[in-house]
Scaffold this active site. Structure first.
Site, PDB file in Angstrom:
ATOM      1  N   LYS A  64      -3.918  24.243   1.260  1.00 29.75           N
ATOM      2  CA  LYS A  64      -4.558  24.244  -0.016  1.00 29.75           C
ATOM      3  C   LYS A  64      -3.722  24.915  -1.386  1.00 29.75           C
ATOM      4  O   LYS A  64      -3.751  24.551  -2.387  1.00 29.75           O
ATOM      5  CB  LYS A  64      -6.001  24.879  -0.193  1.00 29.75           C
ATOM      6  CG  LYS A  64      -6.817  24.249   1.028  1.00 29.75           C
ATOM      7  CD  LYS A  64      -8.125  24.904   0.864  1.00 29.75           C
ATOM      8  CE  LYS A  64      -9.065  24.126   2.093  1.00 29.75           C
ATOM      9  NZ  LYS A  64     -10.284  24.971   2.313  1.00 29.75           N
ATOM     10  N   TYR A 241     -11.796  32.744   2.841  1.00 30.95           N
ATOM     11  CA  TYR A 241     -12.780  32.419   2.809  1.00 30.95           C
ATOM     12  C   TYR A 241     -14.062  33.555   2.387  1.00 30.95           C
ATOM     13  O   TYR A 241     -13.433  34.417   1.459  1.00 30.95           O
ATOM     14  CB  TYR A 241     -13.427  31.951   4.334  1.00 30.95           C
ATOM     15  CG  TYR A 241     -12.417  30.977   4.888  1.00 30.95           C
ATOM     16  CD1 TYR A 241     -12.047  29.938   4.250  1.00 30.95           C
ATOM     17  CD2 TYR A 241     -11.719  31.152   6.234  1.00 30.95           C
ATOM     18  CE1 TYR A 241     -11.212  29.009   4.739  1.00 30.95           C
ATOM     19  CE2 TYR A 241     -11.042  30.121   6.597  1.00 30.95           C
ATOM     20  CZ  TYR A 241     -10.982  29.025   5.958  1.00 30.95           C
ATOM     21  OH  TYR A 241      -9.875  28.093   6.488  1.00 30.95           O
ATOM     22  N   VAL A 259      -8.150  27.122   9.630  1.00 26.37           N
ATOM     23  CA  VAL A 259      -8.720  27.272  11.025  1.00 26.37           C
ATOM     24  C   VAL A 259      -7.867  26.710  12.226  1.00 26.37           C
ATOM     25  O   VAL A 259      -8.412  26.743  13.425  1.00 26.37           O
ATOM     26  CB  VAL A 259     -10.255  26.339  11.021  1.00 26.37           C
ATOM     27  CG1 VAL A 259     -11.230  26.918   9.995  1.00 26.37           C
ATOM     28  CG2 VAL A 259      -9.902  24.956  10.497  1.00 26.37           C
TER      29      VAL A 259
END
Length: 305
Positions: A64, A241, A259
């Protein structure tokens, strides 16, 4: 430094059993749960590695950061942040609750799934294949690794099980956040998350960010410094997160987890750090990896505070 890395890895193996492999992407359950590795790349070009640093894993949400940089370069700040916000959510990375309940209806930031899918839709290209090739070329350039490729099994696993991501994408299409083809945008997102890397690749990305977007080997500016600043700020505030605040206090450097078990960290003006530990905590972060980077930060006083 090699001995320090080895010591940190050995000291934190005990945490592996406190985590689990992710189950919602079936292919990720095949990872080696007890794998643990670390790489450090300094701005002098020195590289240090330890543990399972050659073990390949998929980059997942760490991607990202790079897709955001590419979207900013191509579209500019005004376009990007008209459609994606700049605030932490406090929610899990795959939550969709605030898309509808908070107005204007747009993802809170580019580090959550909804925001990252929106960012992937902004990348220029005539087809999703062309966009993925552009992204992959960008990753190869930053890491200096021309062999980077997509793990097709993970990609297909993500595509088969990505119903929540699909739901968020169609909602964003309905409210005008996504302007392009939804399935094509999702394909870009699933494939970018499935790029296969090692801790060495991750650490090189971190060094690139630490060097303000300048290629360490060529001295060429690859990304505008102001966009690097934006990306590092998002990493600091949203990169771990809904554990980002705790990480900022305990570690104090910009970082982004995935993840797949990876953690990308950058120490501005000093180094990039790549961590691997596929066993995850409840928030999706490497359970041993977080402890490893905390120990490294404490030993070398890396916190920016």
């Amino acid at each position: 430094m090699q001995e320090v890395i080895k010591s940190i890895i050995d000291d934190n193996r005990k945490y592996i059993e406190n985590g689990v492999l992710p189950e919602y992407i079936p292919e990720l359950k095949k990872a080696k749960k007890d794998a643990l590795g670390m790489s450090i790349v300094t701005l002098d070009g020195e590289e240090y590695h330890g543990g399972d640093y050659q073990y390949k894993f998929t980059i997942q949400s760490i991607s990202k950061v790079i897709s955001l940089l590419l979207a900013l370069e191509e579209k500019g700040e005004a376009y990007v942040f008209d459609r994606v916000g700049m605030e932490p959510t406090g929610d899990p990375f795959n939550s969709m609750v605030k898309l509808e309940t908070v107005m204007p209806s747009k993802p809170f930031n580019p580090m959550i799934n909804a925001g990252a899918i929106a960012i992937s839709s902004m990348i220029e290209g005539r087809s999703s294949t062309g966009k993925v090739e552009k992204l992959l070329a960008f990753f190869r350039q930053i890491t200096g690794n021309p062999a980077l490729t997509i793990n097709e099994n993970v990609y297909l696993s993500e595509k088969r099980t990505g119903d929540r991501n699909r739901a968020m994408a169609y909602f964003m299409k309905d409210v005008g956040v996504i302007e392009k083809d939804v399935e094509g945008s999702l394909d870009v997102y699933f494939k970018q998350c499935s790029i296969e890397v090692t801790t060495k690749d991750i650490a090189r990305i971190g060094a690139f960010l630490a060097n303000d977007g300048i290629d360490l080997k060529t001295g060429k500016v690859l990304v505008d410094k102001k966009y690097i600043k934006i990306a590092k700020t998002f990493m600091f505030t949203c990169g771990m997160y809904n554990a980002s605040g705790e990480f900022a206090i305990n570690v104090g450097i910009p970082a982004k987890s995935g993840v797949g078990g990876g953690i990308l960290a950058t120490v501005p003006g000093q180094m990039g750090i790549g961590i691997l530990g596929p066993s995850l905590d409840q928030k999706g972060n490497s359970v041993a990896g977080v402890q490893m980077i905390k120990d490294l930060s404490e030993k070398y006083k890396l916190s920016v505070f």
